[in-house]
Design an enzyme around this catalytic site. Structure first.
Site, mmCIF file in Angstrom:
data_model
loop_
_atom_site.group_PDB
_atom_site.id
_atom_site.type_symbol
_atom_site.label_atom_id
_atom_site.label_comp_id
_atom_site.label_asym_id
_atom_site.label_seq_id
_atom_site.Cartn_x
_atom_site.Cartn_y
_atom_site.Cartn_z
ATOM 1 N N PHE A 438 0.481 -15.311 -1.151
ATOM 2 C CA PHE A 438 -0.889 -15.027 -0.720
ATOM 3 C C PHE A 438 -1.332 -16.148 0.203
ATOM 4 O O PHE A 438 -1.432 -17.295 -0.200
ATOM 5 C CB PHE A 438 -1.866 -14.917 -1.893
ATOM 6 C CG PHE A 438 -3.223 -14.420 -1.443
ATOM 7 C CD1 PHE A 438 -3.518 -13.063 -1.431
ATOM 8 C CD2 PHE A 438 -4.182 -15.301 -0.964
ATOM 9 C CE1 PHE A 438 -4.733 -12.596 -0.957
ATOM 10 C CE2 PHE A 438 -5.412 -14.834 -0.497
ATOM 11 C CZ PHE A 438 -5.686 -13.472 -0.503
ATOM 12 N N ASP A 523 1.455 -24.314 2.006
ATOM 13 C CA ASP A 523 0.088 -23.811 1.859
ATOM 14 C C ASP A 523 -0.439 -24.332 0.525
ATOM 15 O O ASP A 523 -0.139 -23.788 -0.537
ATOM 16 C CB ASP A 523 0.084 -22.279 1.896
ATOM 17 C CG ASP A 523 -1.343 -21.715 1.733
ATOM 18 O OD1 ASP A 523 -2.259 -22.485 1.359
ATOM 19 O OD2 ASP A 523 -1.529 -20.504 1.976
ATOM 20 N N LYS A 552 -10.370 -24.565 0.275
ATOM 21 C CA LYS A 552 -11.072 -24.507 -1.012
ATOM 22 C C LYS A 552 -11.765 -25.817 -1.399
ATOM 23 O O LYS A 552 -12.880 -26.072 -0.954
ATOM 24 C CB LYS A 552 -10.107 -24.049 -2.096
ATOM 25 C CG LYS A 552 -9.560 -22.624 -1.819
ATOM 26 C CD LYS A 552 -9.031 -21.987 -3.074
ATOM 27 C CE LYS A 552 -8.151 -20.778 -2.818
ATOM 28 N NZ LYS A 552 -8.865 -19.542 -2.577
HETATM 29 N N1 PMP Z 1 -3.764 -19.628 0.847
HETATM 30 C C1 PMP Z 1 -3.746 -19.644 -0.483
HETATM 31 C C2 PMP Z 1 -2.599 -20.257 -1.208
HETATM 32 C C3 PMP Z 1 -4.821 -19.093 -1.202
HETATM 33 O O1 PMP Z 1 -4.808 -19.093 -2.536
HETATM 34 C C4 PMP Z 1 -5.894 -18.515 -0.484
HETATM 35 C C5 PMP Z 1 -7.084 -17.901 -1.186
HETATM 36 N N2 PMP Z 1 -6.966 -17.566 -2.473
HETATM 37 C C6 PMP Z 1 -5.854 -18.535 0.913
HETATM 38 C C7 PMP Z 1 -4.781 -19.101 1.543
HETATM 39 C C8 PMP Z 1 -6.958 -17.914 1.737
HETATM 40 O O2 PMP Z 1 -8.125 -18.677 1.669
HETATM 41 P P1 PMP Z 1 -9.534 -18.040 2.107
HETATM 42 O O3 PMP Z 1 -9.883 -17.005 1.106
HETATM 43 O O4 PMP Z 1 -10.455 -19.211 2.104
HETATM 44 O O5 PMP Z 1 -9.324 -17.476 3.475
#
Ligand code: PMP
Length: 706
Positions: A438, A523, A552
């Site tokens: 994700f 990520d 985050k």
């Molecule tokens: N990368 C990871 C590992 C995530 O967990 C998330 C969101 N859960 C994102 C990217 C995307 O972040 P956003 O919702 O702030 O776009």
């Protein structure tokens, strides 16, 4: 004849208006009685079965100073209230500013005096206990409680000696006051229930105490409700709004409970300011609260959940809980219920809710400069980027807002690096991601997703992505071609359900990438910034990525702030005009993120996660339940894999919420636990105890159903 008090079924109400705003901050409060009558107050009380008589609407006589007029008006009001009580009616006084309370409650106290003292519950954001000597504004509406208690020598006391005894009086909902008022009430011995206590204990518990104070040893009690006791989100049309107030639903319930007590002698509602009530919302609320306070019945104000369902897109299916406040690890809903936040907004709230240092940084920077675009420099961005690079050991950082934006920046950097540095033919660059990943929900990123629901209906997706099984380094090596630009990986797959790769996987992948001249991009939007017990989860395997995505928690739980960080030779591919974002790197976000990093370091949040993570995992593993198939995690990021044949995840999160623990599921089968990193051992134990109790109940139910 002395007054007769009645239970709500036989209560006869006398409506008495006080069209006066001379004592207040906004003279237009004088319009309140007419506006509330026009909004159907009398009809609503009758519809609730009350015998409701419309009495006079009193007004200032217009001669002499405002103080003299208010003083005479209060005397007149006291006489009307006394007469109503002696006639066997329950006065319902509709102000006006709160100065009228001096008349209402001296009238009620004198009418009941033969039988005993009057108790009073004063519901208000303010203490209204100034004397002319201490009042900064000199306004009478800030003084009536002091006058009723026999303090001060003002116009309000011309009605006679203070008719109320401090031990029968309490104030509920306080959050805005001057020190002198507080000292006066403390000296007299008036119990003050501040908002903080109400959030901790719940309004019903506090109101039960308030009722005890107002009824023990008294002939009866009254309630005066200053509408500014309510949060301005729900009751904006008041003269002096104060943020952080009572919520309408629990207040209506508490008033209704008090109204069922036959000792209720009178009710008063003040400080409604109709010209500020654009859509009539505050008037409707005032009518319902009055109905609750006299009839013991009311139509609960609509929940925000219903309002959202009526006009919001349906791309979420939240639990029916409307949150209104967050403080540290705690959250409160509109009913006043308190929950421990075991989700921390998917790690975005690692610092806890409303961290005072982050709030201070936010407010100070918002006043100085917030958004000015990257067409110019601002003085906060460089400090933020420098600190971020220093902490992570990366060379350069590109600021963005949400996680997916930083991931997009990483993908663009990787492709351009492949063409310009690695020598991949234009248009042929490939990026390898993992099954079950994700990285966000943009169309490009969904090109890498292996989750059918995320993709269905949204294609076509851009080419150039392929996936390999997560946790299988050999599969990565097999998938690499001369055109491979980068491998993008989450150190733990959070959204998939807190899935950990085998030990050594990240280090092996990093080695493979290096040997094939492929960028290793981590990520760490969810796992970074202390969540797993190290600043970055990659550090557990001694891996330094070539590119790093953070988000985050970088925004301190207040703002969306993300960043893509990389080595010099990777970031160098971006030249002016190649990439940008209107809000990315704005001064406000930079100031908050910089402070979030400082708090992270100074409060040792990663170390806290390292210390408490084993407590969380051990506590979850100690739950021996057939509903649980596996518990996994690292630091303060844990997942409980359910046997969904025995229990749906939704039922588990609902049961946890009923026990005061808020979290959510991943993929309908895993319950995630990722509290703010500021959680204490004691709070974590509290949560684990409730999680255990929830599973015990669900076990029993599953056994019964089997
Ligand atoms: N990368 C990871 C590992 C995530 O967990 C998330 C969101 N859960 C994102 C990217 C995307 O972040 P956003 O919702 O702030 O776009």
């Amino acid at each position: 004849m002395t007054a007769a008090l009645q239970p709500p079924e036989t209560r006869k109400v006398a409506l008495i208006g006080v069209a006066c705003g001379l004592g207040g901050a906004d003279a237009r409060c004088a319009d309140a009685p007419a506006a509330l009558l026009a909004a159907g107050l009398a009809e609503r009380l009758r519809a609730r079965g009350l015998d409701c008589e419309k009495g006079p609407v009193l007004a200032p006589d217009g001669s002499g100073s405002a103080r003299r007029q208010v003083s005479r008006l209060c005397a007149h009001l006291a006489a009307e209230v006394g007469a109503a009580l002696r006639a066997g009616r329950t006065p319902c006084v509709i102000g006006g500013d709160h100065a009228c309370a001096a008349g209402t409650w001296s009238g009620a106290a004198h009418a009941l005096a033969a039988r005993g003292p009057l108790g009073l519950i004063w519901i208000d954001a303010h203490l209204d206990s100034h004397t002319p000597r201490t009042s900064p504004s000199g306004r009478l509406h800030g003084m009536p409680l002091a006058a009723l208690l026999g303090e001060g020598d003002d116009a309000l006391r011309e009605l006679g000696p203070g008719p109320l005894a401090a031990r029968h009086v309490c104030v509920v909902g306080v959050r805005s006051f001057e020190r002198e008022e507080c000292r006066l009430l403390e000296r007299l011995g008036v119990r003050m229930f501040f908002m903080e206590e109400i959030w901790q204990r719940g309004l019903d518990a506090v109101m039960a105490d308030a009722l005890a104070i107002a009824t023990e040893g008294t002939a009866g009690f009254g309630i005066t409700l200053d509408l500014d006791a309510l949060d301005p989100v729900e009751a904006p049309a008041v003269a002096t709004p104060a943020p952080g107030g009572l919520r309408a639903r629990p207040l209506a319930a508490a008033l209704a409970a008090a109204a069922r007590d036959p000792r209720l002698a009178a009710f008063e509602l003040v400080e409604f300011c109709p010209p500020r009530d654009r859509a009539g919302r505050t008037a409707r609320l005032a009518v319902e609260l009055t109905s609750a306070a006299l009839a013991g019945a009311y139509d609960p104000p609509a929940s925000a959940a219903a309002a959202e369902a009526a006009c919001g897109a349906r791309n979420y299916d939240p639990l029916p809980i409307v949150l209104v406040r967050g403080q540290g690890v705690w959250l409160w809903d509109e009913e006043g219920r308190r929950y421990l936040d075991m989700m921390a907004s998917y790690s975005a709230v690692s610092h806890g809710h409303a961290h005072p240092r982050l709030l201070a940084a936010l407010e100070a920077q918002a006043r100085a400069l917030a958004v000015s675009s990257r067409a110019f420099h601002n003085d906060r961005l460089p400090q933020f980027l420098a600190r971020l690079c220093e902490l992570t050991g990366m060379d350069r950082a590109l600021p963005a807002n949400t996680g997916l934006e930083a991931v997009e920046a990483a993908l663009k950097a990787a492709r351009k690096w492949a063409y310009e540095v690695k020598g991949v033919p234009e248009g042929a660059a490939e990026i390898i991601a993992c099954e079950g990943n994700f990285h966000g929900r943009s169309i490009a990123i969904l090109g890498m997703s292996t989750e059918p629901q995320y993709r269905r209906g949204f294609g076509p997706f851009p080419p150039g992505f392929r996936t390999v099984p997560y946790g299988d380094a050999a599969a990565l090596e097999r998938a690499i071609t001369p055109h491979t630009a980068a491998f993008l990986v989450e150190p733990i797959q959070g959204e998939r359900g807190i899935v950990l790769p085998p030990d050594g996987y990240l280090a092996e992948c990093a080695r493979i990438c290096r040997s094939h001249n492929v960028l290793f991009i981590a990520d760490e939007v969810q796992t970074g910034l202390g969540r797993t017990g190290r600043l970055l989860a990659c550090e557990h395997e001694g891996v330094k990525p070539d590119g790093l995505v953070l988000g985050k928690a970088l925004g301190g739980g207040l703002l969306p702030v993300s960043a893509f960080l990389a080595r010099e030779d990777v970031m160098r591919v971006f030249r002016p005009g190649d990439h940008g974002s209107t809000f990315g790197g704005n001064a406000l976000a930079s100031a908050v993120a910089l402070e979030a990093l400082e708090v992270l370091v100074e409060e040792r949040l990663a170390e806290r996660a390292a210390a408490l993570g084993p407590v969380l995992l051990a506590g979850l593993r100690a739950i021996r339940s057939p509903l649980v198939r596996e518990v996994r995690g690292r630091g303060l990021l844990a997942g409980v894999q359910l046997d969904t044949r025995l229990v749906p995840a939704r039922r588990v999160v609902e049961r946890l919420a009923a026990h005061g623990v808020l979290t959510f599921d991943a993929h309908g089968s895993v319950i995630r636990f990722s509290p703010p990193l500021v959680i204490t051992h004691e709070e974590l134990t509290w949560a684990l105890e409730r999680i255990r109790a929830s599973f015990e109940e669900l076990d029993r139910e599953a056994r019964r159903a089997a």
